[in-house]
Every structure is written in structure tokens, then in C-alpha cells.
Design a protein around this motif. Structure first.
Motif, short mmCIF file in Angstrom:
data_model
loop_
_atom_site.label_atom_id
_atom_site.label_comp_id
_atom_site.label_asym_id
_atom_site.label_seq_id
_atom_site.Cartn_x
_atom_site.Cartn_y
_atom_site.Cartn_z
N ARG A 1 -5.71 2.63 -5.95
CA ARG A 1 -5.87 3.29 -4.67
C ARG A 1 -4.96 2.61 -3.65
O ARG A 1 -4.72 1.40 -3.76
N TYR B 1 -4.10 2.16 0.60
CA TYR B 1 -4.32 2.36 2.03
C TYR B 1 -2.94 2.16 2.67
O TYR B 1 -1.96 1.92 1.98
N GLN B 2 -2.85 2.22 3.97
CA GLN B 2 -1.52 2.13 4.57
C GLN B 2 -0.79 0.86 4.16
O GLN B 2 0.36 0.90 3.74
N LYS C 1 2.69 7.41 -1.83
CA LYS C 1 1.41 7.98 -2.29
C LYS C 1 1.63 8.99 -3.41
O LYS C 1 0.75 9.80 -3.72
N GLY D 1 0.81 -1.20 0.00
CA GLY D 1 0.00 0.00 0.00
C GLY D 1 0.85 1.26 0.00
O GLY D 1 1.93 1.30 -0.59
#
Length: 383
Positions: A318, A320-321, A286, A280
Motif C-alpha cells: 500500500r 500513502y503520499q 500508484k 510512497g
């Protein structure tokens, strides 16, 4: 027993393809040689002595770094010519002096007359000599002074005339080359970068101060500059690895990308035509640098375990952590990628991606199926 293939290592892990790394290094070395400039590899992404040894082979031996921890690390491994390519803070100078005591020659940069005076004073207090370059703004507007500014001569004069400090030239970085979308645009930025550095050097020489080093940076401009007349060295860095963003601004191709993250399918959401991988935001970063590019790859391009992009192109849509969400391409079902399937992701911004890992698992795509781990190379992080 240590893992021997990409099917054995824990996921997520950072993968470095030695064959691609070597080709990328040779390509930049050839570009520098053809323009008659020295190559000072910037190691802010690699942060590894093993990569540094390959990147400096056949070169002058100097490197650039972005943290003092990197400077300490490379000095500790015998690299003696190091440029710290971030504006120096006066409270860092004792640490710089300590690195120099290891035998390294550490070149500092500044765009401040006030800081230059502080460097002079600290050099006297510590009875050591600091090397200083002036940082120039060639159009990015991030840091550096303009080549026609009064501060340029004042900094050079202070560094030239004072004791315990030595003027070591000028440097600039065309980070705004990343905003270019064609080779022609990169060529224009490269010429502005060159002209800025050369103009500043000529002004300093006209004042009677030697200016032996005229240093520029950025992978796109180092590769695509029409001319580097008057420049003495280039300091590219990301060229060693490449990433999906660099592939879209003509610095490399997708086939050149040397770094990827190996991950596994850990969950399915068939009704939404999605699956999750266990890589992630922390494993991939990111960074969305391809968001406004013609080929947006989300948070990374999905490839098979051997590193070949999937026939039906898929991306990490996408993060997430600890999870990444992959949208299934038309005609691909969850059953084709069951839980436990190993995949590799080519990142948007390799500098950010690599920062979460403390070593590379080395493979070689020119040997067998490219899945055998031939070495583990350590890397460092921090400041």
C-alpha cells in the motif's frame, strides 16, 4: 563532499544500474538488426541525454519523444532527428518552429485532415517546413486512423502537395501488446501492427505518393515480432530500463531491471506484521499494472540495498503520499529490518516512477558490490 555509495545518498532516490542498462540496450539493438529495421529509441521514460547517447550509439541517430520539452532538451544537446510521437496541436507549431531553428528536424504526427490543413497554413505563415506522419490505429483504439480510411489518403495528399509541409510516412503503436500474457499473443499483435503500417504505406504509394518511413512501436512487439517485412523502423522505449510489469509480459526478466528506488525503513507496526518505508505514491507511483498478473507485486518488489530481491519475497502492499507499507513475509520480524535499514524497490511502471525525479544515481552491478555511485545523470520533466 558528494555521496559516494548507496549508503550515503538521501532517500528516496532513483537508482540506475549502468551494466543492466547497457545489456538491455544491446539486446534491443540486436533484435532490430536481426530484422533489418532501424531503431529509433523512444526517450519518454529516460528523459536523459546520457541515456540517449548510449541508446543511439551505433544506430541511425533518430529518437522519439512524448513532450515538446523533451524535444527542446534533446535538440539542445545536439540530437537532430526527433519524432514528436503525440498528435500535434496547431497552437504548438510556433514552438515546433523554434525547435527546428536549433537545427533539429522534428517530425510531427496527426490523424486529422483538419489539423493537417492547419499545419499547412502555419508553415506558410512562419515560412518554415513541417514534416508530418500519419498516425494509424493498429488495434489499441487510442488514437490514429484505420489503414483503409479515406482520411489516410487525404492527409498524405495534403502533406505531399502543399508548400511548407512534407509528408514523412506512417506510424503506429501497439500499446495493446501490454494486454498480452504470452509470447504467442504478442506475436499476433506484432503482426497486426506490422500489417496495419504496411497496408497504409502501400495504399499511399498506390496513389502516387512516396512513403519512405513505416514506423512501429512498443517494446514487446519490437522484441517478439515474427517478421517486420515492410517496416523501416521500430520505436520501443521501456526496454532500456524494464519494470515488474514488463518482466511479466516476457519483455525482460527481473534480473534485467535497471531502475529502482532506494528507500529506508522508517517505522514498524509489529502487531500487524508490517513496516513502513519512506517511499510512497510520489516516489513509486500508484500504478498497479501487475494487479491482474500471476505475480502481483503491489506497488513494487522489495530488494536489499544491493538490488537483490529478498529471499523471502516481499512487496509494497500500500502507498500513502510519502510512505509505503510493506507486509512482512512469514518468519521475518521487524527486528530483522530495523528503522534505518536501506532497501530498494523495483517499480511496476518505471515510466511513472521516474517522472518524480530530476536525476539518476548511477551504479554498476558488474563492479564490486554495485553500491558505489559512479555518476549522477540529470533528467528532465514537464511539457
Amino acid at each position: 563532499m558528494p555521496p559516494t555509495t548507496l549508503f550515503d545518498i538521501p532517500t528516496p532516490s532513483l537508482i540506475l544500474d549502468r551494466a543492466k542498462l547497457v545489456r538491455n540496450i544491446r539486446r534491443m539493438a540486436d533484435a532490430a538488426r536481426s530484422r533489418n529495421v532501424a531503431l529509433r529509441p523512444h526517450l519518454k521514460t529516460a528523459k536523459s541525454i546520457d541515456v540517449a547517447r548510449l541508446a543511439t550509439e551505433g544506430q541511425a541517430g533518430g529518437v522519439a519523444v512524448s513532450t515538446l520539452k523533451e524535444a527542446e532538451y534533446f535538440a539542445g544537446h545536439g540530437i537532430v532527428d526527433i519524432q514528436y510521437a503525440v498528435c500535434i496541436l496547431p497552437d504548438q507549431l510556433e514552438r515546433v518552429a523554434s525547435i527546428q531553428q536549433q537545427g533539429a528536424r522534428l517530425t510531427l504526427i496527426t490523424d486529422s485532415v483538419e489539423v493537417t490543413r492547419a499545419i499547412c497554413e502555419k508553415g506558410k505563415a512562419l515560412d518554415t517546413t513541417f514534416l508530418v506522419q500519419v498516425e494509424l490505429d493498429c488495434g489499441e483504439g487510442r488514437s490514429g486512423i484505420l489503414p483503409d480510411s479515406g482520411e489516410l489518403i487525404e492527409i498524405a495528399r495534403l502533406a505531399h502537395e502543399a508548400s511548407h509541409i512534407r509528408f514523412a510516412g506512417v506510424m503506429t503503436h501497439a500499446g495493446h501488446s501490454y494486454q498480452c500474457r504470452s509470447i504467442a499473443e504478442i506475436e499476433e499483435v506484432a503482426e497486426a501492427e506490422r500489417a496495419t503500417a504496411v497496408m497504409a504505406a502501400e495504399r499511399i504509394r498506390d496513389y502516387g505518393i512516396p512513403c519512405t518511413t513505416v514506423s512501429i512501436g512498443s517494446t514487446p512487439t519490437a522484441l517478439h515480432a515474427r517478421s517486420l517485412d515492410g517496416v523501416t523502423e521500430v520505436r520501443p522505449g521501456v526496454y532500456m530500463f524494464g519494470d515488474m510489469f514488463q518482466a511479466q509480459i516476457n519483455s525482460c526478466g527481473v534480473d534485467d531491471l535497471a531502475v529502482s528506488v532506494i528507500t529506508e525503513v522508517c517505522s514498524h507496526h509489529a502487531s500487524l506484521n508490517r513496516l513502513l518505508i519512506n517511499a510512497g505514491a510520489l516516489a513509486l507511483s500508484k500504478d498497479r499494472s501487475t494487479e491482474n498478473m500471476p505475480d502481483d507485486v503491489g506497488f513494487g518488489l522489495v530488494a536489499d540495498v544491493r538490488g537483490h530481491p529478498l529471499k523471502q519475497r516481499m512487496k509494497v502492499a500500500r502507498v500513502y503520499q510519502e510512505h509505503g507499507q510493506v507486509l512482512l513475509a512469514d518468519g521475518v520480524s521487524c527486528e530483522e529490518l530495523p528503522v534505518g535499514t536501506r532497501l530498494r524497490v523495483y517499480p511496476n511502471h518505471v515510466c511513472m516512477t521516474a517522472a518524480m525525479y530530476n536525476h539518476y544515481h548511477l551504479v554498476d552491478s558488474d563492479q564490486g558490490d554495485g553500491c558505489e555511485i559512479i555518476a549522477t545523470w540529470p533528467r528532465i520533466n514537464g511539457w
